[in-house]
Design a protein around this motif. Sequence first.
Motif, short mmCIF file in Angstrom:
data_model
loop_
_atom_site.label_atom_id
_atom_site.label_comp_id
_atom_site.label_asym_id
_atom_site.label_seq_id
_atom_site.Cartn_x
_atom_site.Cartn_y
_atom_site.Cartn_z
N LYS A 260 32.37 37.89 20.98
CA LYS A 260 31.93 36.51 21.15
C LYS A 260 33.04 35.53 20.77
N VAL A 261 33.69 35.78 19.65
CA VAL A 261 34.77 34.92 19.20
C VAL A 261 35.95 35.01 20.17
N LEU A 262 36.26 36.20 20.61
CA LEU A 262 37.38 36.39 21.53
C LEU A 262 37.13 35.63 22.84
N ALA A 263 35.89 35.62 23.29
CA ALA A 263 35.54 34.92 24.53
C ALA A 263 35.69 33.41 24.40
N ALA A 264 35.69 32.92 23.15
CA ALA A 264 35.81 31.47 22.93
C ALA A 264 37.25 30.98 22.99
N ALA A 265 38.22 31.91 23.07
CA ALA A 265 39.64 31.52 23.10
C ALA A 265 39.93 30.68 24.33
N ARG A 266 40.63 29.55 24.11
CA ARG A 266 40.90 28.62 25.21
C ARG A 266 42.16 28.98 25.98
N ASP A 267 43.05 29.76 25.40
CA ASP A 267 44.30 30.08 26.07
C ASP A 267 44.64 31.54 25.86
N SER A 268 45.51 32.05 26.72
CA SER A 268 45.84 33.48 26.69
C SER A 268 46.60 33.88 25.43
#
Length: 281
Positions: A260-268
């Motif tokens: 869930k947290v990883l999916a919230a990342a805005r950039d690569s």
Amino acid sequence: MSDIDALDRLLAGARRVRARRMRGDTEILLDERDPVAVSALREALRIADIPGYICRCLGDVALDFFDISDAPLTTVTLHHGISLRWNGWHVDAVLADGVRSLEWLAVRGVVEPLREFRASERRRLDADRAARRWVADMPPPLAEYTELFLGTSASGYELRAAQIEAARARLAMAYPDALERLTRLLTWYASGTGKETGHPLHEDIPRLLLDLEHRLDFARAVETADARAAAGALRYLVDWSTRGRVGRLLADLSPAARAKVLAAARDSDTRHWLAQRIDRL
């Protein structure tokens, strides 16, 4: 007390003006000899106030004025479309309409000061909007601290430990359930600019409050977090001040919470950095 009209009286005798990048610079940006144009610049340099401060920079543009015999009359420097420096005063003066002088220069081909002023205005408006959004998402029990919190960015000074503790005590009283408290803090933290570094100082305050919470409560909050709270958790995990503990914090999360947290990342780059830390667990 400074004579607010002293410069204007002196400029009444100006018949020529020369612009340079700053005081002491030898590169001439323009040389204006039209008396009507020089008079228009004098009007653009009307002073509203001399409040007693000095800008830290050398100035955007230096203006050298000459009299009718082409003898040097005086030099002033413009600062950010806001203020003016002249050696007849010990401090800087605030222009009544600073943008007029920048427009005067731009019409004559010296466009950079006006361009930078407009860009600065856009940055200021963006910052104001971000601050209003941040305040709107602040937990209501902390509303009375709004001026104190925002003041950290204006002054450059962080809150004292006692002030953070007082804010935390107020939160704990309003939200005795740690899960609710953490969720509100994470949602608030997500409302900032999202930058890992270089953000306004007040945006660190939710992180400072999160630092006082137990890591297992943090894990519980991430487990039930919606998208906004998950974005706040991500920001907390990648903050430079948290990175020394990120392994322990990630270890407490379930695989679903990590995803869930990883999916919230805005950039690569952020996603890659966090994915590497998760892979090391």
